[in-house]
Design a protein around this motif. Structure first.
Motif, PDB file in Angstrom:
ATOM      1  N   GLN A 145       0.852  -1.191   0.000  1.00  0.00           N
ATOM      2  CA  GLN A 145       0.000   0.000   0.000  1.00  0.00           C
ATOM      3  C   GLN A 145       0.883   1.233   0.000  1.00  0.00           C
ATOM      4  OE1 GLN A 145      -2.592   0.158   3.362  1.00  0.00           O
ATOM      5  NE2 GLN A 145      -4.318  -0.627   2.228  1.00  0.00           N
ATOM      6  N   CYS A 146       0.588   2.193  -0.853  1.00  0.00           N
ATOM      7  CA  CYS A 146       1.340   3.451  -0.869  1.00  0.00           C
ATOM      8  C   CYS A 146       1.165   4.115   0.498  1.00  0.00           C
ATOM      9  CB  CYS A 146       0.812   4.350  -1.984  1.00  0.00           C
ATOM     10  SG  CYS A 146       1.462   6.027  -1.910  1.00  0.00           S
ATOM     11  N   SER A 147       2.259   4.562   1.087  1.00  0.00           N
ATOM     12  CA  SER A 147       2.166   5.130   2.440  1.00  0.00           C
ATOM     13  C   SER A 147       1.493   6.501   2.448  1.00  0.00           C
ATOM     14  CB  SER A 147       3.556   5.222   3.068  1.00  0.00           C
ATOM     15  OG  SER A 147       4.393   5.960   2.203  1.00  0.00           O
ATOM     16  N   ILE A 148       1.320   7.102   1.260  1.00  0.00           N
ATOM     17  CA  ILE A 148       0.658   8.416   1.206  1.00  0.00           C
ATOM     18  C   ILE A 148      -0.828   8.263   0.904  1.00  0.00           C
ATOM     19  CG2 ILE A 148       0.579  10.673   0.048  1.00  0.00           C
ATOM     20  CD1 ILE A 148       3.590  10.294  -0.549  1.00  0.00           C
ATOM     21  N   CYS A 149      -1.148   7.507  -0.172  1.00  0.00           N
ATOM     22  CA  CYS A 149      -2.549   7.485  -0.625  1.00  0.00           C
ATOM     23  C   CYS A 149      -3.244   6.138  -0.410  1.00  0.00           C
ATOM     24  CB  CYS A 149      -2.628   7.874  -2.099  1.00  0.00           C
ATOM     25  SG  CYS A 149      -2.032   6.575  -3.208  1.00  0.00           S
ATOM     26  N   ASN A 150      -2.509   5.124   0.043  1.00  0.00           N
ATOM     27  CA  ASN A 150      -3.052   3.773   0.276  1.00  0.00           C
ATOM     28  C   ASN A 150      -3.298   2.955  -0.987  1.00  0.00           C
ATOM     29  OD1 ASN A 150      -3.168   4.275   3.011  1.00  0.00           O
ATOM     30  ND2 ASN A 150      -5.303   4.963   2.941  1.00  0.00           N
ATOM     31  N   PRO A 204       6.595   5.877  -2.422  1.00  0.00           N
ATOM     32  CA  PRO A 204       5.248   6.236  -2.839  1.00  0.00           C
ATOM     33  C   PRO A 204       4.898   5.688  -4.228  1.00  0.00           C
ATOM     34  CG  PRO A 204       6.547   8.198  -2.279  1.00  0.00           C
ATOM     35  CD  PRO A 204       7.467   7.048  -2.269  1.00  0.00           C
ATOM     36  N   CYS A 205       3.607   5.610  -4.497  1.00  0.00           N
ATOM     37  CA  CYS A 205       3.134   5.050  -5.769  1.00  0.00           C
ATOM     38  C   CYS A 205       3.481   5.993  -6.929  1.00  0.00           C
ATOM     39  CB  CYS A 205       1.633   4.820  -5.706  1.00  0.00           C
ATOM     40  SG  CYS A 205       0.671   6.343  -5.704  1.00  0.00           S
ATOM     41  N   PHE A 206       3.273   5.518  -8.150  1.00  0.00           N
ATOM     42  CA  PHE A 206       3.636   6.309  -9.330  1.00  0.00           C
ATOM     43  C   PHE A 206       2.792   7.580  -9.458  1.00  0.00           C
ATOM     44  CE2 PHE A 206       0.217   3.612 -10.741  1.00  0.00           C
ATOM     45  CZ  PHE A 206      -0.463   4.339 -11.714  1.00  0.00           C
ATOM     46  N   LEU A 207       1.616   7.611  -8.818  1.00  0.00           N
ATOM     47  CA  LEU A 207       0.773   8.813  -8.896  1.00  0.00           C
ATOM     48  C   LEU A 207       1.245   9.849  -7.869  1.00  0.00           C
ATOM     49  CD1 LEU A 207      -2.681   7.059  -9.329  1.00  0.00           C
ATOM     50  CD2 LEU A 207      -1.514   8.452 -11.041  1.00  0.00           C
ATOM     51  N   CYS A 208       1.471   9.409  -6.627  1.00  0.00           N
ATOM     52  CA  CYS A 208       1.933  10.337  -5.581  1.00  0.00           C
ATOM     53  C   CYS A 208       3.298  10.920  -5.929  1.00  0.00           C
ATOM     54  CB  CYS A 208       2.002   9.642  -4.230  1.00  0.00           C
ATOM     55  SG  CYS A 208       0.386   9.354  -3.511  1.00  0.00           S
ATOM     56  N   SER A 209       4.137  10.129  -6.627  1.00  0.00           N
ATOM     57  CA  SER A 209       5.475  10.649  -6.925  1.00  0.00           C
ATOM     58  C   SER A 209       5.524  11.436  -8.236  1.00  0.00           C
ATOM     59  CB  SER A 209       6.513   9.519  -6.925  1.00  0.00           C
ATOM     60  OG  SER A 209       6.021   8.406  -7.598  1.00  0.00           O
TER      61      SER A 209
HETATM   62 ZN   LIG Z   1       0.182   7.032  -3.546  1.00  0.00          ZN
END
Ligand SMILES: [Zn+2]
Length: 197
Positions: free
Chosen positions: A55-60, A67-72
């Motif tokens: 799970q992405c630690s920012i957006c889950n 972080p996931c490719f969207l958060c980064s």
């Molecule tokens: Zn994310």
């Protein structure tokens, strides 16, 4: 009817969404009767994906990186945050190419009968994210159902003090329907026409 390892396999398959008793039986027999290499490949790809995703630690969001490719992705619209129930909703919304902001995955909707209360929604994390990133608008893209409605209203109340503008998708998504099965065009229109909560 089945027993032993075959029954075990059938039961594992039956636990997947949309798979009933008969389909699980058919798939279990198919897996055992096809070329063994193909079945090992299936087992390996399930294990690899399960081991690699977190799970992405920012957006889950379920993602291979944290972080996931969207958060980064710093090129996204930093004024918008979209709250969804599941990772699959993100893929659904991304396919419309109508939304370019960031996401937050709740993972669950409020459902007292299933023992899911506010604590299970991890709202502290959401509140921190909203405050840290200074979004201008938080959009609720949640399936319109009894659980969806109470979740939206609870979170709206929870985020009241952050002074962020809270909106939800326009009508066009029928009440009781699942976001997963909403057509791309309907979802695209619903994203374009949002209204305040
Ligand atoms: Zn994310």
């Amino acid at each position: 009817m089945f027993n032993g390892k075959l029954l075990q396999l059938q039961q594992s398959l039956k636990s997947l969404p949309g798979i009933g008793e008969k389909t699980a039986q058919r798939l279990a027999l198919y897996i055992l009767s096809q070329n063994k290499e193909k079945s090992y490949q299936l087992a390996d790809s399930i294990k690899d994906a399960v081991d690699s995703y977190t799970q992405c630690s920012i957006c889950n969001m379920l993602s291979e990186s944290d972080p996931c490719f969207l958060c980064s992705n710093t090129a996204r619209d930093s004024s918008l945050l979209c709250i969804v129930e599941q990772t699959r909703d993100i893929y659904n919304i991304e396919s419309t190419q109508e939304f370019h902001g960031y996401y937050f995955v709740l993972g669950k909707l409020l459902s007292p009968v299933d023992g899911i209360g506010p604590k299970q929604l991890n709202l502290d994390k959401l509140e921190r994210l909203v405050q840290e990133k200074c979004f201008n608008e938080v959009i609720f893209a949640i399936s319109p159902s009894t659980e969806g409605e109470s979740t939206i209203h609870f979170i709206a109340e929870y985020l009241k003090n952050t002074n962020v503008c809270l909106t939800r998708l326009s009508t066009g998504i029928p009440y009781g329907s699942n976001m997963e099965y909403t057509g791309t065009v309907t979802l695209m229109n619903a994203l374009k026409r949002r209204f305040p909560i």
